[in-house]
Design an enzyme around this catalytic site. Sequence first.
Site, PDB file in Angstrom:
ATOM      1  N   SER A 174      34.915  20.118   6.982  1.00 28.60           N
ATOM      2  CA  SER A 174      36.211  20.525   6.408  1.00 28.60           C
ATOM      3  C   SER A 174      36.482  22.006   6.664  1.00 28.60           C
ATOM      4  CB  SER A 174      36.152  20.261   4.894  1.00 28.60           C
ATOM      5  OG  SER A 174      37.156  20.981   4.234  1.00 28.60           O
ATOM      6  N   TYR A 223      43.203  22.398   8.353  1.00 34.84           N
ATOM      7  CA  TYR A 223      44.445  22.527   7.593  1.00 34.84           C
ATOM      8  C   TYR A 223      45.235  23.626   8.285  1.00 34.84           C
ATOM      9  CZ  TYR A 223      42.623  20.058   3.443  1.00 34.84           C
ATOM     10  OH  TYR A 223      42.137  19.118   2.570  1.00 34.84           O
ATOM     11  N   THR A 238      44.683  17.375   9.127  1.00 33.38           N
ATOM     12  CA  THR A 238      45.075  16.730   7.867  1.00 33.38           C
ATOM     13  C   THR A 238      46.530  17.047   7.562  1.00 33.38           C
ATOM     14  OG1 THR A 238      42.824  16.792   7.070  1.00 33.38           O
ATOM     15  CG2 THR A 238      44.539  16.560   5.404  1.00 33.38           C
ATOM     16  N   LYS A 244      45.276  12.765  10.219  1.00 34.21           N
ATOM     17  CA  LYS A 244      44.754  12.167   8.978  1.00 34.21           C
ATOM     18  C   LYS A 244      45.771  12.279   7.847  1.00 34.21           C
ATOM     19  CE  LYS A 244      40.822  12.721   5.811  1.00 34.21           C
ATOM     20  NZ  LYS A 244      41.340  13.421   4.639  1.00 34.21           N
ATOM     21  N   HIS A 285      44.114  10.637   1.049  1.00 31.06           N
ATOM     22  CA  HIS A 285      43.234  11.755   0.680  1.00 31.06           C
ATOM     23  C   HIS A 285      42.307  11.339  -0.467  1.00 31.06           C
ATOM     24  CE1 HIS A 285      43.284  16.177   1.797  1.00 31.06           C
ATOM     25  NE2 HIS A 285      42.387  16.192   0.827  1.00 31.06           N
TER      26      HIS A 285
HETATM   27  C1  LIG Z   1      35.390  16.173  -2.940  1.00 32.08           C
HETATM   28  C2  LIG Z   1      36.366  15.863  -1.848  1.00 32.08           C
HETATM   29  C3  LIG Z   1      36.842  16.890  -1.055  1.00 32.08           C
HETATM   30  C4  LIG Z   1      37.739  16.596  -0.024  1.00 32.08           C
HETATM   31  N1  LIG Z   1      38.142  17.606   0.807  1.00 32.08           N
HETATM   32  C5  LIG Z   1      38.905  17.307   1.881  1.00 32.08           C
HETATM   33  C6  LIG Z   1      39.194  18.297   2.851  1.00 32.08           C
HETATM   34  O1  LIG Z   1      38.769  19.445   2.736  1.00 32.08           O
HETATM   35  N2  LIG Z   1      39.956  17.953   3.903  1.00 32.08           N
HETATM   36  C7  LIG Z   1      40.446  16.675   4.070  1.00 32.08           C
HETATM   37  O2  LIG Z   1      41.138  16.398   5.048  1.00 32.08           O
HETATM   38  N3  LIG Z   1      40.161  15.715   3.176  1.00 32.08           N
HETATM   39  C8  LIG Z   1      39.395  15.995   2.109  1.00 32.08           C
HETATM   40  N4  LIG Z   1      39.058  15.008   1.228  1.00 32.08           N
HETATM   41  C9  LIG Z   1      39.505  13.617   1.488  1.00 32.08           C
HETATM   42  C10 LIG Z   1      38.487  12.892   2.356  1.00 32.08           C
HETATM   43  O3  LIG Z   1      38.495  13.379   3.664  1.00 32.08           O
HETATM   44  C11 LIG Z   1      38.791  11.391   2.428  1.00 32.08           C
HETATM   45  O4  LIG Z   1      40.127  11.200   2.788  1.00 32.08           O
HETATM   46  C12 LIG Z   1      38.492  10.660   1.121  1.00 32.08           C
HETATM   47  O5  LIG Z   1      37.348  11.200   0.490  1.00 32.08           O
HETATM   48  C13 LIG Z   1      38.277   9.184   1.384  1.00 32.08           C
HETATM   49  O6  LIG Z   1      38.075   8.507   0.209  1.00 32.08           O
HETATM   50  P1  LIG Z   1      36.634   8.127  -0.393  1.00 32.08           P
HETATM   51  O7  LIG Z   1      36.092   9.375  -1.002  1.00 32.08           O
HETATM   52  O8  LIG Z   1      36.992   7.085  -1.395  1.00 32.08           O
HETATM   53  O9  LIG Z   1      35.787   7.621   0.741  1.00 32.08           O
HETATM   54  C14 LIG Z   1      38.184  15.263   0.181  1.00 32.08           C
HETATM   55  C15 LIG Z   1      37.689  14.245  -0.631  1.00 32.08           C
HETATM   56  C16 LIG Z   1      36.789  14.530  -1.635  1.00 32.08           C
HETATM   57  C17 LIG Z   1      36.255  13.406  -2.478  1.00 32.08           C
END
Ligand SMILES: Cc1cc2nc3c(=O)[nH]c(=O)nc-3n(C[C@H](O)[C@H](O)[C@H](O)COP(=O)(O)O)c2cc1C
Length: 379
Positions: free
Chosen positions: A107, A130, A156, A252, A276
């Site tokens: 990330s 981002y 994203t 994404k 997300h």
């Molecule tokens: C703690 C956390 C931090 C996240 N940070 C980002 C991020 O920095 N960038 C991003 O594109 N998605 C981020 N996401 C979304 C994840 O990339 C992903 O879309 C999501 O976790 C998928 O769902 P799941 O946790 O049920 O597998 C984050 C998700 C979580 C749980």
Amino acid sequence: MHTPLTIDDLKTHARKRVPKMFFEYADSGSWTESTYRANEEDFAKIKLRQRVMVDIAERSLASEMVGQAVSMPVALAPTGMAGMQYPDGEMLAAQAAEEFGVPFTLSTVSICSIEDVAEATEKPFWFQLYINRDRDFALNLIDRAKAASCSALVLTLDLQIMGQRHKDIRNGLSAPPRFTLDHIIQMARCPTWCFKMLGTHRRTFGNIVGHARGVNDLEALASWTSDTLDPTLSWEDIEWVKKHWGGKLILKGILDEEDARMAVRTGADAIVVSNHGGRQLDGAPSSISMLPRIVDTVGDKIEVHVDGGIRSGQDVLKALCLGATGTYVGRPFLYGLGAAGKRGVVQALEIIRRELDTTMALCGEQELRNLSLKNLINF
Ligand SMILES: Cc1cc2nc3c(=O)[nH]c(=O)nc-3n(C[C@H](O)[C@H](O)[C@H](O)COP(=O)(O)O)c2cc1C
């Protein structure tokens, strides 16, 4: 720790080992968390078609995502602050993914930097970007991702403004933690985490501090983060990213058919059907419920990946039956990381691999590419 048999076992372990504010940073969604819950619940509604007396001796989960070979089509999703679930978390998760043969996505708002992860691994990883108002900084990240030989850029699209997670506000989430009484109590309950955290210098946003203009300390970082999201982003900006990146591009955060059509027009290599992880628009449908119509809309013009709510290999298989060619897990690997560092991430991937393999066999299939709607009931 008993050998974890399910992702839920890893979650239980992580809850005990990770200070509450960071555990809940992962285990939370925006506002009422209805979309966060729907992501998991909607998988459970999909029923599998059991087949018997088919030769299933020779099975393989090997596949490709954006033209890259993967041992199974399950990438680690980009997640901010993974290095707060476990010290040096992004480096360890990337190593686990590398050993397992699946992509790791770093990330933008990670604790370990692009350079840290490149140093800790041998094979290319993916980088999530981002785009914010400070375009020079976005360019700086793209250049660093190229220098680190990242083999795909995940852009994203669903965070032009931030969804609100009540738990983070109530917990006063910050990285590193502040030394308030509440934070001290939370950390005191997790002595192993504290001890290991003292052993690393990576405790804040490694990609940002010292790289974004004027962000040399934590105070500057806090105001940079809140000022920097760009609500004016539009499809034209993707052209700008493509021009500077020049490599494999994954978009994404697509949850709508019209947006999927627009994404195809950009010439990107793949889209991720995603909300997300229920952290942005609460009240939006689950990713898995939107997957079939997005697959119908784009046909084979672009690769379709999906994330959100995958908690088992069975969920991966259901997503593949519905037309995805790749999946991502966020929380499942974070729970593994929080539970036991690199070993926990490997355990999470192993659990998913075993479940995927056994489910595929009991559905009477030997290869993932043969999966389709015919393997589901009522589709
Ligand atoms: C703690 C956390 C931090 C996240 N940070 C980002 C991020 O920095 N960038 C991003 O594109 N998605 C981020 N996401 C979304 C994840 O990339 C992903 O879309 C999501 O976790 C998928 O769902 P799941 O946790 O049920 O597998 C984050 C998700 C979580 C749980």
